[in-house]
Design a protein around this motif. Structure first.
Motif, PDB file in Angstrom:
ATOM      1  N   ASP A   1     -24.260 -27.756 -31.508  1.00  0.00           N
ATOM      2  CA  ASP A   1     -25.365 -28.563 -31.006  1.00  0.00           C
ATOM      3  C   ASP A   1     -25.006 -30.046 -31.015  1.00  0.00           C
ATOM      4  O   ASP A   1     -25.296 -30.760 -30.052  1.00  0.00           O
ATOM      5  CB  ASP A   1     -26.626 -28.329 -31.846  1.00  0.00           C
ATOM      6  CG  ASP A   1     -27.829 -29.075 -31.276  1.00  0.00           C
ATOM      7  OD1 ASP A   1     -28.223 -28.760 -30.132  1.00  0.00           O
ATOM      8  OD2 ASP A   1     -28.359 -29.969 -31.955  1.00  0.00           O
ATOM      9  N   SER A   2     -24.376 -30.518 -32.093  1.00  0.00           N
ATOM     10  CA  SER A   2     -23.991 -31.927 -32.123  1.00  0.00           C
ATOM     11  C   SER A   2     -22.873 -32.211 -31.119  1.00  0.00           C
ATOM     12  O   SER A   2     -22.821 -33.293 -30.524  1.00  0.00           O
ATOM     13  CB  SER A   2     -23.562 -32.344 -33.536  1.00  0.00           C
ATOM     14  OG  SER A   2     -22.584 -31.474 -34.052  1.00  0.00           O
TER      15      SER A   2
ATOM     16  N   ALA B   1     -21.940 -21.890 -25.901  1.00  0.00           N
ATOM     17  CA  ALA B   1     -21.018 -22.907 -26.414  1.00  0.00           C
ATOM     18  C   ALA B   1     -19.791 -22.978 -25.508  1.00  0.00           C
ATOM     19  O   ALA B   1     -19.372 -21.969 -24.932  1.00  0.00           O
ATOM     20  CB  ALA B   1     -20.593 -22.566 -27.845  1.00  0.00           C
ATOM     21  N   PRO B   2     -19.199 -24.143 -25.363  1.00  0.00           N
ATOM     22  CA  PRO B   2     -18.024 -24.259 -24.499  1.00  0.00           C
ATOM     23  C   PRO B   2     -16.782 -23.668 -25.149  1.00  0.00           C
ATOM     24  O   PRO B   2     -16.619 -23.739 -26.370  1.00  0.00           O
ATOM     25  CB  PRO B   2     -17.870 -25.776 -24.324  1.00  0.00           C
ATOM     26  CG  PRO B   2     -18.423 -26.346 -25.600  1.00  0.00           C
ATOM     27  CD  PRO B   2     -19.570 -25.447 -25.976  1.00  0.00           C
ATOM     28  N   THR B   3     -15.933 -23.059 -24.339  1.00  0.00           N
ATOM     29  CA  THR B   3     -14.601 -22.725 -24.819  1.00  0.00           C
ATOM     30  C   THR B   3     -13.794 -24.019 -24.856  1.00  0.00           C
ATOM     31  O   THR B   3     -14.210 -25.048 -24.307  1.00  0.00           O
ATOM     32  CB  THR B   3     -13.909 -21.732 -23.885  1.00  0.00           C
ATOM     33  OG1 THR B   3     -13.681 -22.368 -22.606  1.00  0.00           O
ATOM     34  CG2 THR B   3     -14.758 -20.472 -23.684  1.00  0.00           C
TER      35      THR B   3
ATOM     36  N   ALA C   1     -16.903 -26.965 -35.055  1.00  0.00           N
ATOM     37  CA  ALA C   1     -18.070 -26.210 -34.599  1.00  0.00           C
ATOM     38  C   ALA C   1     -17.825 -24.712 -34.647  1.00  0.00           C
ATOM     39  O   ALA C   1     -18.751 -23.925 -34.890  1.00  0.00           O
ATOM     40  CB  ALA C   1     -18.453 -26.638 -33.181  1.00  0.00           C
ATOM     41  N   GLN C   2     -16.577 -24.286 -34.439  1.00  0.00           N
ATOM     42  CA  GLN C   2     -16.276 -22.855 -34.488  1.00  0.00           C
ATOM     43  C   GLN C   2     -16.481 -22.293 -35.893  1.00  0.00           C
ATOM     44  O   GLN C   2     -16.916 -21.155 -36.072  1.00  0.00           O
ATOM     45  CB  GLN C   2     -14.827 -22.579 -34.042  1.00  0.00           C
ATOM     46  CG  GLN C   2     -14.436 -23.179 -32.699  1.00  0.00           C
ATOM     47  CD  GLN C   2     -15.495 -23.008 -31.644  1.00  0.00           C
ATOM     48  OE1 GLN C   2     -15.815 -21.877 -31.266  1.00  0.00           O
ATOM     49  NE2 GLN C   2     -16.062 -24.108 -31.173  1.00  0.00           N
ATOM     50  N   ILE C   3     -16.201 -23.115 -36.903  1.00  0.00           N
ATOM     51  CA  ILE C   3     -16.386 -22.676 -38.287  1.00  0.00           C
ATOM     52  C   ILE C   3     -17.862 -22.698 -38.662  1.00  0.00           C
ATOM     53  O   ILE C   3     -18.397 -21.766 -39.266  1.00  0.00           O
ATOM     54  CB  ILE C   3     -15.575 -23.573 -39.245  1.00  0.00           C
ATOM     55  CG1 ILE C   3     -14.077 -23.312 -39.035  1.00  0.00           C
ATOM     56  CG2 ILE C   3     -15.958 -23.300 -40.692  1.00  0.00           C
ATOM     57  CD1 ILE C   3     -13.197 -24.109 -39.955  1.00  0.00           C
ATOM     58  N   VAL C   4     -18.557 -23.765 -38.279  1.00  0.00           N
ATOM     59  CA  VAL C   4     -19.944 -23.934 -38.708  1.00  0.00           C
ATOM     60  C   VAL C   4     -20.869 -22.932 -38.052  1.00  0.00           C
ATOM     61  O   VAL C   4     -21.751 -22.359 -38.695  1.00  0.00           O
ATOM     62  CB  VAL C   4     -20.418 -25.371 -38.403  1.00  0.00           C
ATOM     63  CG1 VAL C   4     -21.916 -25.498 -38.606  1.00  0.00           C
ATOM     64  CG2 VAL C   4     -19.691 -26.359 -39.301  1.00  0.00           C
ATOM     65  N   ASP C   5     -20.688 -22.696 -36.762  1.00  0.00           N
ATOM     66  CA  ASP C   5     -21.685 -21.950 -35.995  1.00  0.00           C
ATOM     67  C   ASP C   5     -21.416 -20.460 -35.856  1.00  0.00           C
ATOM     68  O   ASP C   5     -22.130 -19.782 -35.140  1.00  0.00           O
ATOM     69  CB  ASP C   5     -21.821 -22.556 -34.591  1.00  0.00           C
ATOM     70  CG  ASP C   5     -22.641 -23.840 -34.619  1.00  0.00           C
ATOM     71  OD1 ASP C   5     -23.252 -24.109 -35.663  1.00  0.00           O
ATOM     72  OD2 ASP C   5     -22.669 -24.555 -33.611  1.00  0.00           O
ATOM     73  N   GLN C   6     -20.425 -19.946 -36.536  1.00  0.00           N
ATOM     74  CA  GLN C   6     -20.170 -18.515 -36.456  1.00  0.00           C
ATOM     75  C   GLN C   6     -20.100 -17.916 -37.854  1.00  0.00           C
ATOM     76  O   GLN C   6     -19.549 -18.537 -38.769  1.00  0.00           O
ATOM     77  CB  GLN C   6     -18.857 -18.233 -35.724  1.00  0.00           C
ATOM     78  CG  GLN C   6     -18.865 -18.644 -34.265  1.00  0.00           C
ATOM     79  CD  GLN C   6     -17.611 -18.178 -33.563  1.00  0.00           C
ATOM     80  OE1 GLN C   6     -17.134 -17.074 -33.779  1.00  0.00           O
ATOM     81  NE2 GLN C   6     -17.072 -19.033 -32.704  1.00  0.00           N
ATOM     82  N   PRO C   7     -20.635 -16.707 -38.050  1.00  0.00           N
ATOM     83  CA  PRO C   7     -20.446 -16.010 -39.320  1.00  0.00           C
ATOM     84  C   PRO C   7     -18.956 -15.812 -39.565  1.00  0.00           C
ATOM     85  O   PRO C   7     -18.170 -15.713 -38.633  1.00  0.00           O
ATOM     86  CB  PRO C   7     -21.147 -14.668 -39.098  1.00  0.00           C
ATOM     87  CG  PRO C   7     -22.057 -14.890 -37.943  1.00  0.00           C
ATOM     88  CD  PRO C   7     -21.414 -15.934 -37.085  1.00  0.00           C
TER      89      PRO C   7
END
Length: 242
Positions: A105-106, A149-151, A179-185
């Protein structure tokens, strides 16, 4: 020779160079725009607008213009490409908050601010600038609306379309990886996400420590706040148990 052309107005330097070149080759050929039109498939007004400096003319118009004047079509296309290259005028290439972006989001908000700095080009124009198939406008619309989310490739295409210079790309890549770390389990994260962490970026160590505890509650604001504390310097000592 017809009426004298109007002086070029305020325009980007590459656009001005193209317009001046087109005017010069026509004058050397000794042609009016009416005579030039007789050698091409275009109306005199179309040809005159190609050299007025208010827009970047289409490739086929520039090519026909050059050939009719016995000038180099290759040089005409080189100048046209330089004039149409995306640029950000009088705007920073790094939106505020990008270095502390710690979620998709950020990152999306930073992309929106970058688009504004680039003059708010339309989605169709961004798709054209990015190149065939790289950034479909329907996909970009979903990204900017927060629906997906963008690739990394899509982000890179967006940055190119907005005119971000290559030297500024690493900070965007770091934000994307965070963002890949924060937004995914954890189970769903790309295997390379943490392996590619940049040890020179203090945000990575912070994310490793808090993501498993806090993102179970889906609270990216806390992650961002702590990430900002790390970037403040010695404040990393504040990351003790809560």
């Amino acid at each position: 020779m017809g009426r004298r052309e109007k002086p070029l107005g305020d325009c980007d330097k590459p656009v001005r160079q193209l317009a001046l070149w087109l005017r010069a080759v026509r004058q050397r050929a000794g042609l009016t725009y009416t005579q030039l039109a007789e050698r091409t498939d275009y109306h005199p007004t179309t040809l005159q607008r190609a050299a007025d400096g208010t827009r970047v003319p289409a490739a086929h118009v520039v090519g026909a213009y050059a050939r009719a004047c016995n000038a180099s079509p290759d040089e005409a296309e080189r100048l046209r490409r330089a004039a149409s290259a995306p640029r950000i005028k009088d705007a920073p290439a790094e939106p505020g908050g990008l270095r502390i972006a710690a979620s998709n989001d950020s990152l999306r908000q930073a992309m929106i601010r970058l688009r504004e700095q680039a003059g708010q080009p339309s989605l169709r124009e961004l798709e054209r600038r990015a190149g065939p198939g790289r950034l479909p406008r329907s996909t970009l619309h979903d990204i900017l609306q927060g629906r997906t989310a963008p690739t990394h490739d899509q982000l890179a295409a967006f940055l190119y379309a907005c005119g971000v210079p290559a030297r500024n790309l690493p900070v965007w890549t770091k934000a994307w990886k965070r963002a890949q770390i924060v937004d995914q389990p954890r189970a769903a994260r790309p295997e390379t996400a943490e392996a590619e962490a940049d040890p020179a970026d203090p945000g990575w160590e912070l994310l490793r420590r808090v993501v498993s505890a806090q993102m179970r509650q889906r609270n990216p604001e806390q992650v961002t706040a702590r990430f900002l504390a790390v970037h403040a310097g010695p404040g990393s000592a504040m990351l003790g148990p809560r």
